[in-house]
Design an enzyme around this catalytic site. Structure first.
Site, PDB file in Angstrom:
ATOM      1  N   GLY A   1       0.832  -1.200   0.000  1.00 39.20           N
ATOM      2  CA  GLY A   1       0.000   0.000   0.000  1.00 39.20           C
ATOM      3  C   GLY A   1       0.856   1.235   0.000  1.00 39.20           C
TER       4      GLY A   1
ATOM      5  CG  HIS B   1       0.539   2.404   8.561  1.00 39.05           C
ATOM      6  ND1 HIS B   1       0.030   1.342   9.262  1.00 39.05           N
ATOM      7  CD2 HIS B   1       1.777   2.019   8.158  1.00 39.05           C
ATOM      8  CE1 HIS B   1       0.921   0.358   9.293  1.00 39.05           C
ATOM      9  NE2 HIS B   1       1.991   0.752   8.606  1.00 39.05           N
ATOM     10  CD  GLU B   2       3.219   3.759   5.097  1.00 41.18           C
ATOM     11  OE1 GLU B   2       4.404   3.559   5.445  1.00 41.18           O
ATOM     12  OE2 GLU B   2       2.383   2.847   4.999  1.00 41.18           O
TER      13      GLU B   2
ATOM     14  CG  HIS C   1       6.136   3.137   9.877  1.00 42.24           C
ATOM     15  ND1 HIS C   1       6.474   2.193  10.827  1.00 42.24           N
ATOM     16  CD2 HIS C   1       5.246   2.520   9.045  1.00 42.24           C
ATOM     17  CE1 HIS C   1       5.831   1.069  10.577  1.00 42.24           C
ATOM     18  NE2 HIS C   1       5.068   1.241   9.513  1.00 42.24           N
TER      19      HIS C   1
ATOM     20  CD  GLU D   1       4.930  -2.273   9.005  1.00 44.25           C
ATOM     21  OE1 GLU D   1       3.929  -1.523   9.057  1.00 44.25           O
ATOM     22  OE2 GLU D   1       5.908  -2.022   8.290  1.00 44.25           O
TER      23      GLU D   1
END
Length: 967
Positions: free
Chosen positions: A349, A385-386, A389, A408
């Site tokens: 993704g 989400h990214e 990180h 994750e």
């Protein structure tokens, strides 16, 4: 050389020669490529440079040698890399694209050694005086001579034997020069292609995670081998080069007779190889002004996509989400810029490369006129989400891949917090239950599941590492961290993250480091826990599965037991904790205040849970805990009392939970199947999304098991009875389908209403969808179908139609300029009831000119979801497995999703034997599909037993309820 190109003078001449030498290597490479093509291979083998035949050593046969181990020794540590790469965006032979380059890595010797192992995979290395590398000493150190070098194919090393040792504390630099194929395998340094204005365009891009940086240049390709990277990209005029850091001003150069651009980049932060990224493209961007913001944010994509405004939503939300995480972590974003780029061909993704996040187009681009509510949610959730990180994973990184869940699972959990901040009316904190937790419970209830954290020694090979990128790692990881955050409070959780990040920034950790800092935060906040954080949480991450908590409201007895969908299955994975958990049981009685009870043993008693003759008890409020709940029969009856559902005395998440728990408890033979089915009777009065979606998910299993049997008719009739009120509800609130519902989840439930109504034959639904589609066919340039309903409308119209509808949709798919629109059409094409069209579509799925490699798995799985297409897809996969494995196994194909998708209907002994035969026939060609195949075998056996036990009572129940009046 431009500013920022860091390389020692003694190597500068070699670097200039590299461009000329590369031409010779490319010629040789094209010959090798042609030979390999004739053997039906798509990736280049390990070969040396064109003059290296006399020095290339055979693979040593003894497994005791260091180069036969998959883990690097601890004798050397990289400090920095200087890497120059020149990708060719034009083929040099028949569809052969290449890149050339050179790399200098500064190495610190940690422990005396006469051997250098450095990862290298699918690169053609130039030879220097009979060797594949050059070694120099730094700061007065003397470099030994190289006695032998070779490429060790199985373990993907360049092996360098030395005449004398490197000494601990000394610094050295290793120079390599290489050429590789810029292939379309979606791994390492690869190419992506797209059409714009009738012209094929090629970009060069990367996907290094988990073990593919070694495909771009020789490197110490392990997450703990952090270093600083100085990147230089040579590229054609008319293109732009991007990397993790800000670039210096590009300069014009001439190389090999070509006028080119050289773009050098500022040094990166200290980081792992898997986070490195670089892209060469002719894209454009929209962005913030660095004068006004401390971080420059840019959204890159195809020029037409940017011109159409498809990047606007991502740009609007990136800044606020970044700010949210800065506050959440109490830590400033550590870089000067955040580039986000939409890649036409991308296997995942998105990928959290530090400073240059790469995305599938559907995960970054959004077109309000054509994209759905779900598309919008996907964009904001993936961005969140990214960006999570950037701190958790990039700034602080797991030591080894066995703790991938730490990266994750955490990013999955907090992505819902970031998305909730960006879109506060969407209730994203609740949707995590539906999107992540409930789904993964079905996987974790299989005997073939695995613990979140594995033993480091068990996860060595690249294919085993790849297997860890599954729903357990992402979704269960998110679920247990959410549970932890709930029982220590989100404020305390955030406080612990801050000190964790501060202590370990630019370093690597193991999960116990996180427990330590969360414990410090718990102690500081004075939160009472029955056991230390580490003791509680180790039971959730070091053993697979989860418990079912059974509460007897007559006696107050509470028990826990390892929940398995097939109670007769044998669990091969031992547990030091004997499958016993410390369970935070939240509960309410008769709608009162929420309470919490810690279940610390297999069995306990809590007298507060005893009910009198008129009351009910509900546990696991809002599904904060990762466990299922069972009750005594009296409490089940009280919970299913009609008034509780009608007047919504039960919270919406728990209305969904009751449905999901009972269906799964029935699968596990812990309650009667009719109890589960009775939870769906109240759907005729339900309008909320989550209960409907959970019911749909669970009833889907019944359709999978019975849509080829006599159960199907009564089941369809019952579905029609239950969904008709919902269909009419949305018809009313949308003013006869002329506007969208206002609430986020209502927009989702409208899709359920129309989709289920059409499949069940509700009057007016089929005509509604097919007429919309016919109107579009009459005027292809004017699609008035509301974006939220497009998938449902397209699917139903194609199912009801023939080749004309299919060919029209195919044409629209091929010409789609919005990725989310193409994805909807790609799904809908699988809905046809014509076997010959499905077979044609299956053939298309493995033709990259028709279906992108990134979409091959999805296409075959979509076809397998169609009852007519399932046997066709299974036959197709078996017949083409060698081709799929060899041509799609390099990161572009999710074998796990493929095997699970084509076998999920399996419920007969014959199908089980077919699976066993497939396993036997392809024993040497399963790779990362091995775990998925074991799950498929287990699921098939469970399905066989379930159907045998439940077919008759299910048929009787649906027959009875379909003919009874609506309650």
């Amino acid at each position: 050389m431009g500013k920022g190109f860091y390389i020692r003078k003694e190597l500068a001449v070699t670097c200039v020669v590299a461009a000329v030498a590369a031409v010779a290597v490319i010629i040789a490479l094209s010959v090798v490529y042609a030979q390999e093509k004739s053997k039906n291979e798509v990736t280049l083998p390990f070969t040396a440079g064109p003059d290296a035949t006399s020095t290339f050593s055979p693979t040593p046969s003894t497994p005791k040698e260091p180069w036969m181990h998959f883990r690097l020794p601890d004798s050397l540590a990289p400090v920095s890399y200087n890497v120059t790469l020149w990708p060719r965006l034009e083929p040099i032979a028949d569809n052969l694209y290449v890149f050339s380059g050179h790399s200098t890595v500064v190495i610190r010797c940690v422990r005396e050694t006469d051997l250098i192992l450095i990862h290298s995979n699918k690169l053609n290395l130039t030879t220097f005086e009979g060797h594949h590398a050059k070694l120099n000493g730094l700061n007065g150190a003397t470099a030994p001579t190289l006695t032998k070098t070779w490429l060790e194919i199985p373990t993907q090393y360049l092996v360098i034997q030395l005449s004398s040792p490197l000494w601990a504390g000394n610094m050295y630099e290793l120079f390599t020069q290489f050429t590789g194929e810029l292939s379309d395998d979606l791994g390492g340094f690869y190419r992506s292609e797209y059409m714009e204005d009738g012209v094929k365009k090629v970009i060069a891009t990367t996907q290094m995670q988990p073990t593919d940086a070694r495909k771009a240049f020789p490197c110490f390709d392990e997450p703990a081998m952090k270093a600083v990277f100085h990147m230089t990209i040579i590229h054609a005029h008319g293109t732009v080069a991007l990397s993790n850091a800000m670039n210096y001003n590009p300069v014009n150069i001439t190389m090999a007779g070509q006028d080119l651009i050289q773009t050098s980049f500022q040094p990166t932060k200290i980081m792992s190889t898997y986070l490195l990224a670089f892209v060469v493209c002719d894209f454009t961007y929209i962005g913030t002004q660095p004068v006004l913001f401390s971080v420059q944010v840019r959204i890159w994509a195809r020029r037409k996509a940017i011109e159409e405004g498809q990047g606007n939503y991502a740009l609007e939300k990136t800044g606020p989400i970044l700010k949210f995480f800065e506050n959440y972590y109490n830590s400033s974003y550590p870089l000067k810029k955040s580039d986000q780029i939409a890649i036409p061909d991308f296997s995942a993704g998105a990928m959290e490369n530090w400073g240059l996040i790469t995305y599938r187009e559907t995960a970054l681009l959004y077109n309000p006129a054509m994209s759905s509510n779900g598309d919008k949610e996907w964009v904001v959730t993936v961005i969140s989400h990214e960006l999570a990180h950037m701190w958790f994973g990039n700034l602080v990184t797991m030591k080894w891949w066995n703790d991938l869940w730490l990266n994750e699972g955490f990013a999955t959990y907090v992505s819902y917090l970031g998305a909730n901040f960006a879109e506060p009316t969407w209730n994203m904190k609740e949707l995590i239950v539906l999107n992540e937790i409930i789904g993964v419970m079905a996987v974790d209830a299989l005997a073939s599941s695995h613990p979140l954290s594995s033993n480091e020694k068990d996860i060595m090979r690249p294919d085993l590492i790849t297997e860890l990128f599954d729903s357990i790692t992402y979704s269960k990881g998110a679920a247990v961290l959410r549970m932890l955050s709930e029982f220590i409070t989100e404020t305390t959780f955030s406080s612990g993250l801050h000190t964790y990040l501060e202590e370990f920034k630019y370093k690597n950790t193991v999960y116990t480091d996180l427990w330590k800092h969360l414990q410090m935060a718990v102690d500081k906040a004075g939160i009472p826990l029955p056991r230390p954080v580490e003791v509680i949480m180790n039971r959730w991450i070091l053993q697979m599965g989860f418990p079912v908590v059974t509460i007897n409201t007559q006696t107050g007895k509470i028990t826990q037991k390892h929940f398995l969908l097939d109670p007769d299955s044998v669990v091969d994975t031992p547990s030091e904790f004997n499958y016993e958990w410390f369970v935070p049981v939240t509960w309410i009685k008769n709608g009162g205040a929420e309470q919490q009870y810690w279940l610390l043993e297999k069995e306990a008693t809590n007298e507060d849970m005893i009910l009198n003759t008129t009351g009910w008890l509900l546990a696991n409020i809002d599904m904060k805990g990762f466990y299922r709940v069972n009750y005594d029969s009296e409490n089940w009856e009280r919970l299913l009392a009609n008034s509780l559902f009608t007047f919504q005395a039960i919270p919406v998440i728990n209305r969904a939970q009751i449905i999901d728990d009972t269906f799964n408890l029935a699968k596990a033979k812990m309650v009667n199947i009719t109890l589960a089915l009775r939870t769906t009777k109240f759907l005729s009065k339900e309008v909320e999304y989550m209960p409907w979606q959970i019911a749909r998910n669970n009833l889907e299993y019944f359709f999978l098991m019975f849509d080829r049997s006599e159960v199907y008719g009564p089941m369809q009739a019952y579905t029609k009875k239950q969904v008709t009120p919902l269909f009419n509800h949305f018809k009313e609130i949308t003013l006869n389908w002329t506007k969208n519902p206002e609430k986020h989840t209502d927009q989702y439930n409208q899709v359920n209403a129309v989709s289920l109504a059409c499949s069940a034959g509700v009057e007016g639904c089929k005509e509604l969808t097919t007429n919309w589609f016919k109107e579009w066919m009459k005027n292809p340039a004017n699609n008035n179908i509301t974006p939220n309903l497009k998938s449902t409308v397209y699917c139903n119209a194609i199912a009801a139609g023939g080749v004309q509808e299919w060919d029209f949709a195919w044409s629209m798919f091929k010409n789609a300029t919005v990725a989310s629109e193409a994805e909807k059409l790609m799904f809908a094409l699988s809905c046809t009831k014509q076997p010959w069209l499905l077979n044609r579509y299956l053939r298309y799925s493995l033709d990259p000119e028709k279906i992108r490699k990134q979409d091959a798995t999805s296409t075959i799985t979509y076809i397998a979801n169609n009852p007519i297409g399932q046997p066709l897809a299974w036959d197709f996969v078996r017949a083409n497995w060698a081709h799929i494995f060899n041509n799609y196994g390099g990161g572009s194909f999710s074998f796990g999703r493929l095997i699970g998708g084509v076998t999920k209907r399996f419920s007969t002994e014959f199908e089980y034997k077919q699976l066993l035969q497939f396993k036997e026939d392809n024993a040497g060609q399963l790779g990362s599909a091995s775990m998925a195949l074991e799950r498929a075998l287990e699921s098939t056996m469970a399905n066989i037993n379930w159907v045998a036990m439940n077919k008759e009572p299910v048929l009787e129940w649906f027959t009875s309820e379909a003919s009874s009046p609506v309650s």
